[in-house]
Each structure stands twice: as structure tokens, then as C-alpha cells.
Motif scaffolding. Structure first.
Motif, PDB file in Angstrom:
ATOM      1  N   SER A  34     -20.426 -22.161 -19.055  1.00 12.46           N
ATOM      2  CA  SER A  34     -20.089 -23.460 -17.725  1.00 12.46           C
ATOM      3  C   SER A  34     -20.331 -24.497 -19.150  1.00 12.46           C
ATOM      4  N   PHE A  35     -19.306 -25.699 -19.034  1.00  9.25           N
ATOM      5  CA  PHE A  35     -19.690 -26.976 -19.336  1.00  9.25           C
ATOM      6  C   PHE A  35     -20.619 -27.849 -18.615  1.00  9.25           C
ATOM      7  N   LEU A  49      -9.006 -24.084 -30.050  1.00  9.07           N
ATOM      8  CA  LEU A  49     -10.499 -25.099 -30.058  1.00  9.07           C
ATOM      9  C   LEU A  49     -11.038 -24.341 -28.891  1.00  9.07           C
ATOM     10  N   ALA A  50     -11.473 -23.025 -28.601  1.00 10.26           N
ATOM     11  CA  ALA A  50     -12.396 -23.091 -27.264  1.00 10.26           C
ATOM     12  C   ALA A  50     -13.916 -23.498 -27.134  1.00 10.26           C
ATOM     13  N   TYR A  51     -14.189 -24.296 -26.358  1.00 11.41           N
ATOM     14  CA  TYR A  51     -16.087 -24.643 -26.785  1.00 11.41           C
ATOM     15  C   TYR A  51     -16.652 -23.619 -25.556  1.00 11.41           C
ATOM     16  N   PHE A  52     -15.566 -23.654 -24.398  1.00 12.43           N
ATOM     17  CA  PHE A  52     -16.813 -22.751 -23.669  1.00 12.43           C
ATOM     18  C   PHE A  52     -15.972 -22.016 -22.316  1.00 12.43           C
ATOM     19  N   GLY A  65     -11.657 -29.800 -18.571  1.00 14.37           N
ATOM     20  CA  GLY A  65     -12.189 -29.111 -17.853  1.00 14.37           C
ATOM     21  C   GLY A  65     -11.979 -27.438 -17.193  1.00 14.37           C
ATOM     22  N   ALA A  66     -11.106 -27.189 -17.550  1.00 20.20           N
ATOM     23  CA  ALA A  66     -11.024 -25.950 -17.061  1.00 20.20           C
ATOM     24  C   ALA A  66     -11.411 -24.376 -18.187  1.00 20.20           C
ATOM     25  N   GLY A  67     -11.964 -24.644 -19.372  1.00 16.89           N
ATOM     26  CA  GLY A  67     -12.993 -23.989 -19.890  1.00 16.89           C
ATOM     27  C   GLY A  67     -11.297 -22.639 -20.535  1.00 16.89           C
TER      28      GLY A  67
END
Length: 241
Positions: free
Chosen positions: A201-202, A190-193, A168-170
Motif C-alpha cells: 500500500s501507499f 518504475l513501480a513504487y508500491f 495511486g493505482a500501484g
């Protein structure tokens, strides 16, 4: 004359190190302190108290710590028991390619409890720990919707592939992916947000994004197969091992 050694003085961040002191008086009580400054400038420290054997030696693979941030015989006890000087901080490694962690090992010839100003250390040593082995190829990925960093091992042939992503840290953390590549994996961090042009934001997952990332990795000429699990974790991982 006391002598402090750290073996090896340079290595990967998950490589065990042996701290040893010789030349002490038999049964002499000493403190060994370990200090780290991370990439944000935050300080982390551990200390433990030891009693020299009949030969005047303290070796962390044989000598039990009788107090401090850990107790008992643990060769890497000073590493995994490190605590932040500011509460709620965790060590941060941003640049895996150009800057290692520098640990300072101090020998204090008394029991330094840390309740007041410590006495000056008798001896100090610095040891270096990298999160990326020499020769590992690091490539920033901006292909289609995919954002991240690809790490490839040296040498000919193909290697198992891993997708490494955090919770959840992004953002994008590379220290674990680079270390896995140093041990023979093709790894896509891999980044996703919260990174580049990705959502800030997630809110919800677009599963097609991860499918596209898996396809990208499987098509890489150095990737032999994708491991059956995506390697996930939190930024609170024990990265000092």
C-alpha cells in the motif's frame, strides 16, 4: 459496391489512422462503429453517423459526424470517443511486447442508434495498434531496491532518459514507457508500491528510492541525460490516442 479502408492497418497506438468509405450512394446516411476488446476482455465502443458526399464517399478527415459519440470533423474521433460497455472501465494494456490492440471498424448502411440490436454490418475491417515498436529492448529491472521495466530504443548512440511512474493505482504499467521508447527515449517504467516485493500500500514516500532509480538510469550506457521532469500520470490516461 461500398468499400471500407483503414490506413494504416498496422501501426503504433499513437499513429493517426484514416477511415474512409467509398462506393456509397450520394447523400446516403451510414453508421461507422469502432470496437475494442482490451487485455482484460472488457469491450469499448464508439459510433458516429455520416452523410456521404456527392461522390458517395465518407472520409473522417473531411466528413463531419452528425451525431453519435462525437460530432464534427475529427479524423480520430471514433478512437478518443470510445466508451466502455461496462461503466467505470478504462482500457488496459498489460502485454506490450506480444499482443497489440485489435480494433474492429464496422460499416452499417443505416443510422444504428444502438438502442436495440444493431443490424449486421455491411463491411468490417480490423486494424492493429502496438504499444512497442519492433526492436525495442525490454528488460525487467530488479536491481537493489528498484523494481520496474527498462525500455531502450534501437540504433547506436545515446538517448534522453525518462522515469515513467503512475499515481495511486500501484503496480506497474508499461504501455506508455514502451511507446515513449518507440519514439527515441530510454524509459524506466518504475513501480513504487503494489508490485513484486515492494510495499503493498501507499503510505509514505522514500525519496531515496527515486534517487536510486535516477542513478540507475543515468548510468545506463544508452542514456545521455535525464529529462528535467519525471513523467507521471494516472491509469486513466487516454491511451487510445
Amino acid at each position: 459496391m461500398a468499400n471500407l479502408t483503414v490506413v494504416p492497418e498496422k501501426g503504433l497506438s499513437d499513429e493517426p489512422m484514416l477511415i474512409k468509405v467509398t462506393g456509397l450512394q450520394p447523400s446516403q446516411k451510414v453508421t461507422i462503429r469502432l470496437t475494442l476488446k482490451d487485455d482484460k476482455g472488457d469491450l469499448f465502443q464508439s459510433r458516429a453517423f455520416y452523410e456521404a458526399d456527392n461522390l458517395g464517399e465518407v472520409s473522417l478527415d473531411k466528413t463531419p459526424a452528425v451525431g453519435g459519440t462525437y460530432q464534427g470533423i475529427h479524423p480520430m474521433g471514433l478512437v478518443w470517443s470510445m466508451k466502455p460497455l461496462k461503466p467505470f472501465q478504462t482500457p488496459m494494456k498489460k502485454d506490450v511486447e506480444n499482443s497489440p490492440f485489435q480494433y474492429t471498424v464496422d460499416l452499417i448502411d443505416s443510422l444504428a442508434l444502438g438502442l436495440s440490436a444493431d443490424p449486421q454490418p455491411t463491411l468490417s475491417k480490423t486494424c492493429t495498434r502496438w504499444h512497442m515498436a519492433p526492436g525495442i529492448q525490454r528488460t525487467v529491472i530488479q536491481q537493489g531496491k528498484i523494481r520496474g521495466t527498462l525500455f531502450c530504443p534501437t540504433g547506436k548512440g545515446t538517448f534522453p532518459g525518462i522515469i515513467d511512474l503512475f499515481g495511486g493505482a500501484g503496480g506497474l504499467a508499461e504501455y506508455r514507457a514502451s511507446l515513449l521508447a518507440s519514439h527515441g527515449f530510454v524509459v524506466l517504467a518504475l513501480a513504487y508500491f503494489g508490485y513484486s516485493d515492494l510495499p503493498r500500500s501507499f503510505e509514505k514516500l522514500q525519496l531515496e528510492y527515486f534517487e536510486e532509480a535516477a542513478d540507475l538510469l543515468l548510468k545506463h550506457p544508452k542514456c545521455s541525460k535525464l529529462t528535467p521532469e519525471v513523467h507521471c500520470g494516472s491509469l486513466n490516461d487516454p491511451m487510445l490516442s
